[in-house]
Motif scaffolding. Structure first.
Motif, PDB file in Angstrom:
ATOM      1  N   GLY A  16      37.401  39.520  42.752  1.00 49.22           N
ATOM      2  CA  GLY A  16      36.784  38.215  42.950  1.00 49.22           C
ATOM      3  C   GLY A  16      36.972  37.717  44.368  1.00 49.22           C
ATOM      4  N   LEU A  17      36.053  36.874  44.792  1.00 46.50           N
ATOM      5  CA  LEU A  17      36.080  36.361  46.160  1.00 46.50           C
ATOM      6  C   LEU A  17      37.406  35.730  46.553  1.00 46.50           C
ATOM      7  CD1 LEU A  17      32.885  36.478  46.102  1.00 46.50           C
ATOM      8  CD2 LEU A  17      33.038  34.470  47.553  1.00 46.50           C
ATOM      9  N   SER A  18      38.048  35.102  45.588  1.00 45.91           N
ATOM     10  CA  SER A  18      39.317  34.471  45.948  1.00 45.91           C
ATOM     11  C   SER A  18      40.397  34.866  44.960  1.00 45.91           C
ATOM     12  CB  SER A  18      39.168  32.960  45.981  1.00 45.91           C
ATOM     13  OG  SER A  18      38.947  32.480  44.677  1.00 45.91           O
ATOM     14  N   ALA A  19      40.241  36.066  44.409  1.00 46.82           N
ATOM     15  CA  ALA A  19      41.235  36.539  43.446  1.00 46.82           C
ATOM     16  C   ALA A  19      42.405  37.173  44.184  1.00 46.82           C
ATOM     17  CB  ALA A  19      40.606  37.553  42.503  1.00 46.82           C
ATOM     18  N   THR A  20      43.605  36.855  43.760  1.00 51.10           N
ATOM     19  CA  THR A  20      44.757  37.580  44.269  1.00 51.10           C
ATOM     20  C   THR A  20      44.711  38.990  43.677  1.00 51.10           C
ATOM     21  OG1 THR A  20      46.166  37.002  42.416  1.00 51.10           O
ATOM     22  CG2 THR A  20      46.152  35.474  44.281  1.00 51.10           C
ATOM     23  N   ILE A  21      45.457  39.875  44.290  1.00 52.17           N
ATOM     24  CA  ILE A  21      45.493  41.245  43.775  1.00 52.17           C
ATOM     25  C   ILE A  21      46.066  41.249  42.363  1.00 52.17           C
ATOM     26  CG2 ILE A  21      46.482  43.535  44.170  1.00 52.17           C
ATOM     27  CD1 ILE A  21      46.395  42.800  47.219  1.00 52.17           C
ATOM     28  N   GLY A  22      47.032  40.375  42.135  1.00 51.77           N
ATOM     29  CA  GLY A  22      47.612  40.270  40.802  1.00 51.77           C
ATOM     30  C   GLY A  22      46.569  39.881  39.758  1.00 51.77           C
ATOM     31  N   GLU A  23      45.744  38.911  40.081  1.00 55.47           N
ATOM     32  CA  GLU A  23      44.710  38.470  39.134  1.00 55.47           C
ATOM     33  C   GLU A  23      43.676  39.570  38.884  1.00 55.47           C
ATOM     34  OE1 GLU A  23      44.799  33.711  40.329  1.00 55.47           O
ATOM     35  OE2 GLU A  23      43.397  35.079  41.290  1.00 55.47           O
ATOM     36  N   TRP A  24      43.391  40.311  39.936  1.00 57.00           N
ATOM     37  CA  TRP A  24      42.427  41.413  39.840  1.00 57.00           C
ATOM     38  C   TRP A  24      42.951  42.485  38.873  1.00 57.00           C
ATOM     39  CZ3 TRP A  24      42.111  45.114  44.612  1.00 57.00           C
ATOM     40  CH2 TRP A  24      40.976  45.917  44.567  1.00 57.00           C
ATOM     41  N   LEU A  25      44.207  42.811  39.035  1.00 56.26           N
ATOM     42  CA  LEU A  25      44.789  43.831  38.164  1.00 56.26           C
ATOM     43  C   LEU A  25      44.866  43.334  36.721  1.00 56.26           C
ATOM     44  CD1 LEU A  25      47.572  45.229  40.530  1.00 56.26           C
ATOM     45  CD2 LEU A  25      45.342  46.224  40.012  1.00 56.26           C
ATOM     46  N   LEU A  26      45.115  42.045  36.550  1.00 55.70           N
ATOM     47  CA  LEU A  26      45.146  41.513  35.187  1.00 55.70           C
ATOM     48  C   LEU A  26      43.748  41.487  34.576  1.00 55.70           C
ATOM     49  CD1 LEU A  26      47.858  38.732  35.496  1.00 55.70           C
ATOM     50  CD2 LEU A  26      47.946  40.797  34.069  1.00 55.70           C
ATOM     51  N   ALA A  27      42.739  41.297  35.411  1.00 56.91           N
ATOM     52  CA  ALA A  27      41.362  41.389  34.907  1.00 56.91           C
ATOM     53  C   ALA A  27      41.100  42.821  34.436  1.00 56.91           C
ATOM     54  CB  ALA A  27      40.371  40.975  35.994  1.00 56.91           C
ATOM     55  N   ALA A  28      41.581  43.811  35.210  1.00 54.88           N
ATOM     56  CA  ALA A  28      41.448  45.206  34.786  1.00 54.88           C
ATOM     57  C   ALA A  28      42.185  45.430  33.468  1.00 54.88           C
ATOM     58  CB  ALA A  28      42.012  46.129  35.863  1.00 54.88           C
ATOM     59  N   GLU A  29      43.323  44.774  33.368  1.00 50.15           N
ATOM     60  CA  GLU A  29      44.128  44.917  32.147  1.00 50.15           C
ATOM     61  C   GLU A  29      43.339  44.450  30.908  1.00 50.15           C
ATOM     62  OE1 GLU A  29      47.251  46.238  32.465  1.00 50.15           O
ATOM     63  OE2 GLU A  29      47.873  46.074  30.379  1.00 50.15           O
ATOM     64  N   TYR A  30      42.492  43.451  31.065  1.00 44.15           N
ATOM     65  CA  TYR A  30      41.643  43.018  29.949  1.00 44.15           C
ATOM     66  C   TYR A  30      40.793  44.183  29.443  1.00 44.15           C
ATOM     67  CZ  TYR A  30      42.143  37.920  29.511  1.00 44.15           C
ATOM     68  OH  TYR A  30      42.601  36.655  29.220  1.00 44.15           O
ATOM     69  N   ILE A  31      40.224  44.934  30.385  1.00 42.16           N
ATOM     70  CA  ILE A  31      39.371  46.063  29.991  1.00 42.16           C
ATOM     71  C   ILE A  31      40.219  47.146  29.334  1.00 42.16           C
ATOM     72  CG2 ILE A  31      37.760  47.831  30.835  1.00 42.16           C
ATOM     73  CD1 ILE A  31      37.168  45.926  33.214  1.00 42.16           C
ATOM     74  N   LEU A  32      41.336  47.451  29.963  1.00 41.26           N
ATOM     75  CA  LEU A  32      42.221  48.486  29.441  1.00 41.26           C
ATOM     76  C   LEU A  32      42.730  48.099  28.056  1.00 41.26           C
ATOM     77  CD1 LEU A  32      44.335  49.001  32.712  1.00 41.26           C
ATOM     78  CD2 LEU A  32      42.464  50.466  31.922  1.00 41.26           C
ATOM     79  N   ALA A  33      43.140  46.848  27.919  1.00 35.37           N
ATOM     80  CA  ALA A  33      43.724  46.409  26.656  1.00 35.37           C
ATOM     81  C   ALA A  33      42.697  46.390  25.533  1.00 35.37           C
ATOM     82  CB  ALA A  33      44.346  45.015  26.831  1.00 35.37           C
ATOM     83  N   SER A  34      41.423  46.309  25.910  1.00 34.78           N
ATOM     84  CA  SER A  34      40.381  46.332  24.883  1.00 34.78           C
ATOM     85  C   SER A  34      39.980  47.761  24.537  1.00 34.78           C
ATOM     86  CB  SER A  34      39.151  45.541  25.344  1.00 34.78           C
ATOM     87  OG  SER A  34      39.503  44.199  25.559  1.00 34.78           O
ATOM     88  N   GLY A  35      40.569  48.739  25.216  1.00 30.20           N
ATOM     89  CA  GLY A  35      40.368  50.112  24.782  1.00 30.20           C
ATOM     90  C   GLY A  35      39.679  51.053  25.746  1.00 30.20           C
TER      91      GLY A  35
END
Lengths: 375, 375, 375, 375
Positions: free
Chosen positions: C142-161
């Motif tokens: 995201g335009l103003s996403a921290t790297i931490g937030e970006w990785l947690l967004a990825a985690e949403y995809i991973l956690a959903s399978g």
């Protein structure tokens, strides 16, 4: 913030006194003037504007830190003369920015307050020099300084021996393009929670546009600022710098006229100055006061009616309470240099109208109640 | 901003009416409640707090967009029930956030206002859906959205057919670490210069800390906001989310009690609600009003004395002016549902005291003048 | 970052395989194409460019999240056809952006990789849906996403399978106006220290201007990126969106031709494709290789001379070392499908020249030494 | 940027020569050393590290602008002695930061290059002084300075008469918390498009963490930087400032060893120094070179086979082309001080293997073709 040894929060907020002006007290201090000193006439007119508006301090830059080496760099010593003369004419204090050791030396014995600008907030050598003089320092927050860094910059001045530091929030650099910088009004509260120093706000440099100065100035006061530093110019269209953010004299005075009631709303005070009042302007002020009195009387009657709702009809009049109230108001009037006699004359009338209003109201309710009961 | 075809500035500011509540009018609208709906009891208590404070709208999230997939994601439909029930109990409107088409569908017929959060500000498909319903939309500014982008996001809703958009500033992302985000109060003014839409402010998400909410709320009103969205929780220490920024019920009500006077200072209105006033609280209100009346009378006398300075002793009394003033005040009183009789009784007294005060003052000055002349 | 349960760092970096293309392996994966799909011809030409350049994946948006509702919103299903057809023609994989549930449903069985754009990085409902499909997901920061937030967004995809997430850095919002966003190449290293996921870089959206794409692409590879997503358009001047940041076909192919050597310099690989090589282009490539060989031979001789400085004249030739080296190189040649015979023929010559060079050098030094001694 | 009268782009890029070191030429200049000078030994060891790594310039701060007045402020004149002595021992140039007029005066005749730090980038009075001396100035970009402001700061130095300005990108302040600042490598390209001045990069202050220095240094070179300013300390754990971002001597030398190939990949040069090579380290270097040669030979054979695909079997050998190539390579070898004899001996072998490989390949293809045809 362990390093805030001198600037950290203490039991009482600090106030800074300069020739009878108190910064950090109950009164909001208004500082105004042009970005750059340009001429004797320009400064005279600016000082007149500031005085009329109730401002206490005249600002004007004579050493200008400019982004480009080819921009106007300030009039230097010549400009200092104009600033001092104009301030003297209107019996105002004056503040100007210093940018290095020589400029500090030049102005230190002449101006009342010294400003260190945003670009020099971490010019630590300049801060140390500022710590060795006996004049209040307005320390502007750097464009991208955290509040912590700003307070530590203040600490440099304090640690070098000068306790008179006034913090000035003036906007930080963000991605938002519609304002020159983003005014961070949270900084007022945060700085006051971490430090005992007074905090003022410069909405002009933050906004970079005239049309937001009024709302941001009021917001700054509501947020707890101790003062405002606002740019005004006799003719903004011809200003050598920062014209678009400078208020016209009329706008500056009008804004000042609106600040008192905002200050009062957060238990602060500001009096719009207007030396040389005309009969007309004074009457406008009276009209405004009268309007507020009427509105308050209307509010009072509404609350009084609610009080009535909670009492039996025969208990509506409560002379004990009336006496207490009268006692308190008489005392208050004396404090405010208002003749107690007027209170003693008009409050019985106000009480009486209140009682009548309660009774009328109760009877009307009873009737409505009966009316409904019979349906 | 040529693309603000529907959202751009027009002759009059828009107001949005929902079941008798007007957003964007003279009155400041207070919205409050917890970040996330947690239980029936929590919502009942929150609604009670909001009502007491004079809030009109209850907020509570049931679909929570959370940074981590492992954080609490909201109670969904169950939570919606709690929100609706609590709002109904206290006769409040309610608002909740939607995050996608299904959540929108679920709530659209049940809540009064729908919120689109900062993270979804550029979820254009959701905006288009929001444009097809007939409910007001609170559109929060994205964390790093420019004001221009925010207004264009609103334009998506407007262009899809829903004219009821309320803009909500909630802080932008900057480098400053002492607050969660930096509240950009300039955005209120800028948004109002570019658009006719109402603008409210959410100081809770901006600050991320309870201690700044009061000063930022007042600053928001002073800056021109049409409403406030403030988090409150019956027990912030146990809140599942955003506890540190939630006000306790007491803090929320106290803050609300301080907003009226700030609103009035910028010609807006806010009435702290307090359904079920006690005799005691009503009397405290009367005392506050009385204090203001006395202060205004004191101010009036000071100005009146200045007027006297400009007049010859035999011209101090000006019956023509008195009549004019009286006429205006009687008219004003009628407008404010205050009996004109009280004005007619007390103003002659106020005039008389003014005249006496002018005369006394002039005589004192003359004496001093003589005194000096003889020295 | 305790919540990186699935995305956190593990023993080995993840690679993602799609129809024979490995993302996150030794090879740098080049993805290219226009911002928006406009026509069948435009896509055919773009695919040809990508193929010639050695790109493996064709990009093209058919659902465009645009700031203004009045901007081109994408060709939708029609555009998808053009993208698929063009990719097929050139035997490329293809990727397109989805913006909501319906668009995801439409493309999921047709494209090889799905992109979630910067504006939807925290559209958690979309992330969850992306987690339920069996296609790799490019998740833009995201335009103003921290790297931490970006990785947690990825985690949403991973956690959903869905374990196939490719992170894509595309610039963050800062105060700097000379680029559309500020490419944060530190993010590549940081994301790789916190997570096992592949990380690619999109210099086009970051820079927003064509002239920086070449240097930023090379920098991205040097910083450790696993791939590049670069915009190219047959005729940027007529592109419906993002023309100023799109490379011309010639620029795209030229850039690709320069990436191989950069990749090699950080132990990665990239082969510029150029299906349909002409005799001329192949010879240019050979010339480049020959030049590098000569430079390396020159470097070798310089080092060999330094080795000579450390040995007695009669020990210069070291047959044991020569045998060892030969053994290793023969082995290496076999690995690289180079005939070991050539190594066996030319290395003895290289060794011999090295020895001669050392001897000559030593004798020259001795002479100089004597010369100096006699002075 | 109309005000870039002296700093603006001109026909040729500027180079700055200091005692035989050219900044802005083909060679990447490595500068290294500790943040702060602490002791004679620390500086001696640092200088040794820098020398071994092929660095040309030793850095070390003796006047430290520190955020807190209670942090270590530098050893001043005493530290200057250590810096000068250490640089002299290893025949390195040296650079140190100045913070005001007195510190500039103290160092100007002693060090080779003078640094103006990020916090003083808009200390215009200091810039003017720096413009009056005859020493190169490294001008660091301010934490929140736009590239335009940075170039205008350089213009102050140029306009005051000193043409030797080296720009240094060192990270800008953003919202991202995982790095101290965000290194803006786009700034290298942008500054070079607007100005003729050399641009170097300081990854240490940008990252604030050791683990990213290697990848960011390589990325900086790939992005076009003319040099690197990297912190190293004999014992980072005990550094008085910036320990976490300082490389150990081993890390610094290892990084330097990897830079040459990256530099070469973008047509620049860097030679890792390693004065006092051991037989072992030299042999490691030879091994690395040999590996590259083998890989290139393998690449060559692959391309040669493709060339073969385009030629009739009886035209595979092309003696005209071979002669041309040989001529060019012999010429190139001479330029690089490589004996042409070796080229004349090994290239015929390489040509021959190429031809054989083409023939074998063609025959195999024919066979396969026949095979398929008969099916």
């Amino acid at each position: 913030m362990n390093d805030l040894r001198l600037g950290g929060l203490i039991a009482e907020r600090s106030t800074i006194e300069v020739k009878g002006v108190t910064i950090g007290g109950k009164e909001i201090i208004l500082m105004g003037g042009p970005c750059a000193v340009e001429s004797s006439l320009q400064m005279s007119l600016s000082a007149e504007t500031v005085k009329k508006a109730g401002g206490k301090i005249l600002r004007g830059g004579v050493f200008k830190p400019r982004t480009s080496p080819y921009s106007f760099q300030g009039l230097g010593q010549e400009g200092l003369g104009y600033l001092l003369q104009a301030a003297k004419e209107q019996d105002l204090l004056c503040v100007t920015e210093v940018i290095d050791a020589p400029s500090l030396e030049l102005v230190v014995d002449k101006v009342d307050i010294i400003q260190i600008g945003a670009r020099n907030m971490q010019n630590f050598e300049l801060l140390k020099l500022a710590g060795k003089i006996n004049k209040p320092i307005i320390l502007k927050r750097g464009l991208s300084a955290t509040i912590g860094e700003w307070l530590l910059a203040a600490e440099y001045i304090l640690a070098s021996g000068n306790p008179q530091v006034i913090l000035c929030e003036r906007g930080i650099r963000t991605f938002e393009p519609s304002t020159r910088n983003t005014l961070d009004l949270s900084a007022v509260g945060v700085a006051k929670e971490l430090s005992h120093l007074p905090v003022i706000v410069d909405p002009s440099h933050a906004a970079g546009r005239r049309d937001l100065i009024s709302s941001l100035s009021k917001a700054a006061i509501a947020a707890g600022a101790d003062g405002l530093l606002i740019e005004t110019h006799p003719n903004p269209a011809e200003a050598v710098s920062d014209g678009p953010q400078s208020l016209t004299p009329e706008q500056f005075i009008q804004l000042a006229g609106e600040l008192g009631v905002v200050a009062k709303s957060v238990k602060r005070a500001f009096t719009c100055g207007w030396k040389g009042d005309t009969l007309e302007t004074l009457r406008t002020q009276i009209d405004r006061v009268d309007q507020s009195i009427i509105e308050l009387l209307a509010d009072r009657m509404q609350i009084v009616r609610k009080v009535g709702d909670q009492k039996r009809l025969d208990r509506v009049k409560d002379t004990v309470r009336e006496k207490e109230v009268m006692l308190r108001l008489v005392h208050l009037a004396t404090e405010r240099e208002l003749s107690p006699e007027i209170v003693k004359k008009i409050y019985p009338l106000i009480f009486e109208f209140g009682v009548q209003s309660q009774i009328k109201n109760k009877l009307a309710q009873d009737k409505e109640f009966e009316h409904r009961s019979f349906q």
